[in-house]
Design a protein around this motif. Structure first.
Motif, short mmCIF file in Angstrom:
data_model
loop_
_atom_site.label_atom_id
_atom_site.label_comp_id
_atom_site.label_asym_id
_atom_site.label_seq_id
_atom_site.Cartn_x
_atom_site.Cartn_y
_atom_site.Cartn_z
N GLY A 160 -1.03 48.89 46.45
CA GLY A 160 -1.35 47.89 47.32
C GLY A 160 -2.51 48.72 48.20
N GLY A 161 -3.69 48.25 49.00
CA GLY A 161 -4.30 48.58 50.12
C GLY A 161 -5.69 47.85 50.39
N LEU A 162 -6.58 48.64 51.06
CA LEU A 162 -7.80 47.82 52.10
C LEU A 162 -8.53 48.14 50.23
N VAL A 163 -9.92 47.67 49.67
CA VAL A 163 -10.46 48.46 49.50
C VAL A 163 -12.04 47.58 49.56
N GLN A 164 -12.88 47.71 48.84
CA GLN A 164 -14.32 47.51 49.33
C GLN A 164 -14.52 46.02 48.33
N PRO A 165 -15.34 45.25 48.09
CA PRO A 165 -15.46 44.28 47.20
C PRO A 165 -16.12 45.33 46.09
N GLY A 166 -16.05 44.97 44.98
CA GLY A 166 -16.46 45.49 43.35
C GLY A 166 -15.75 46.62 43.61
N GLY A 167 -14.86 46.86 44.29
CA GLY A 167 -13.66 47.98 43.92
C GLY A 167 -12.55 47.79 43.24
N SER A 168 -11.88 48.71 43.09
CA SER A 168 -10.69 48.93 41.79
C SER A 168 -9.49 49.30 43.13
N LEU A 169 -8.62 48.43 42.49
CA LEU A 169 -6.27 49.09 42.25
C LEU A 169 -6.04 48.78 41.30
N ARG A 170 -4.76 49.75 41.47
CA ARG A 170 -4.00 49.22 40.68
C ARG A 170 -2.38 49.53 40.57
N LEU A 171 -2.13 48.15 40.76
CA LEU A 171 -0.17 48.33 41.47
C LEU A 171 0.40 48.61 40.36
N SER A 172 1.77 48.75 40.91
CA SER A 172 2.49 49.32 40.06
C SER A 172 4.09 48.83 40.45
N CYS A 173 5.21 48.59 39.53
CA CYS A 173 6.13 47.75 39.54
C CYS A 173 7.63 48.84 39.25
N ALA A 174 8.19 49.60 40.28
CA ALA A 174 9.12 50.12 39.05
C ALA A 174 10.99 49.41 39.15
N ALA A 175 11.09 48.66 37.97
CA ALA A 175 12.02 48.26 38.06
C ALA A 175 14.10 49.24 37.85
N SER A 176 15.08 49.13 38.36
CA SER A 176 16.05 48.76 38.46
C SER A 176 17.18 48.09 38.27
N GLY A 177 18.32 49.28 37.42
CA GLY A 177 19.52 47.63 37.44
C GLY A 177 19.67 45.89 36.10
N PHE A 178 18.27 46.06 35.60
CA PHE A 178 18.87 45.68 34.40
C PHE A 178 19.30 45.90 33.27
N THR A 179 19.97 45.56 32.61
CA THR A 179 20.47 46.00 31.36
C THR A 179 19.88 45.93 30.26
N SER A 180 19.00 45.23 30.18
CA SER A 180 17.63 45.29 28.74
C SER A 180 16.72 44.56 29.57
N PHE A 181 15.86 45.58 30.10
CA PHE A 181 14.53 45.14 30.99
C PHE A 181 13.51 44.98 29.57
N SER A 182 13.61 45.11 28.90
CA SER A 182 12.06 44.67 27.15
C SER A 182 13.13 43.01 27.43
N ARG A 183 13.81 42.37 27.57
CA ARG A 183 14.42 40.73 27.37
C ARG A 183 13.34 40.61 27.97
N TYR A 184 12.97 41.54 29.43
CA TYR A 184 12.33 39.90 30.76
C TYR A 184 10.72 40.01 30.21
N ALA A 185 10.05 38.47 30.13
CA ALA A 185 8.67 38.68 30.14
C ALA A 185 8.28 38.82 31.56
N MET A 186 7.21 39.77 31.89
CA MET A 186 7.49 40.20 33.40
C MET A 186 5.46 39.90 33.98
N ASN A 187 5.37 39.18 35.76
CA ASN A 187 4.86 38.54 36.17
C ASN A 187 4.33 39.50 37.11
N TRP A 188 2.91 39.10 37.68
CA TRP A 188 2.57 39.22 38.70
C TRP A 188 1.93 37.97 39.28
#
Length: 117
Positions: free
Chosen positions: A9-37
């Protein structure tokens, strides 16, 4: 112990771009879960902005972000990303990574995105 950690996250001017990342841990089977923002702006309800199925084949975006935001996932590395382009002041909010849907208890701590008007 399941953990979701957002970054990017951060501050970006209108028209700009950002890329958010999410690191997951502790899941026994990560691919079983739909992921959402989700995002929540001050004084507003939490809003789903992107969703991706467990195998990554299906995505969903509300009309407010469709064509500007892209969600992706890397099941090998238990990670999810949200590419946000053409950002607008109304995109200003805290963005949260979620696993399984809002009825599941798997949430990150949130990352602030600010687009000044």
């Amino acid at each position: 112990q399941v953990q979701l950690v957002e970054s990017g996250g951060g501050l970006v001017q209108p028209g700009g771009s950002l890329r958010l990342s999410c690191a997951a841990s502790g899941f026994t089977s990560f691919s079983r879960y739909a992921m959402n923002w989700y995002r929540q702006a001050p004084g507003k309800e939490r809003e789903l902005v992107a969703s991706i199925s467990g195998n990554g084949d299906t995505t969903y975006y509300p009309s407010s972000v469709k064509g500007r935001f892209t969600i992706s996932r890397d099941n090998r590395n238990n990670a999810v990303s949200l590419q946000m382009n053409s950002l607008k002041p109304e995109d200003t909010a805290v963005y949260y990574c979620n696993a399984g849907g809002q009825d599941y208890p798997y949430w990150g701590q949130g990352t602030q995105v600010t687009v000044p008007s």
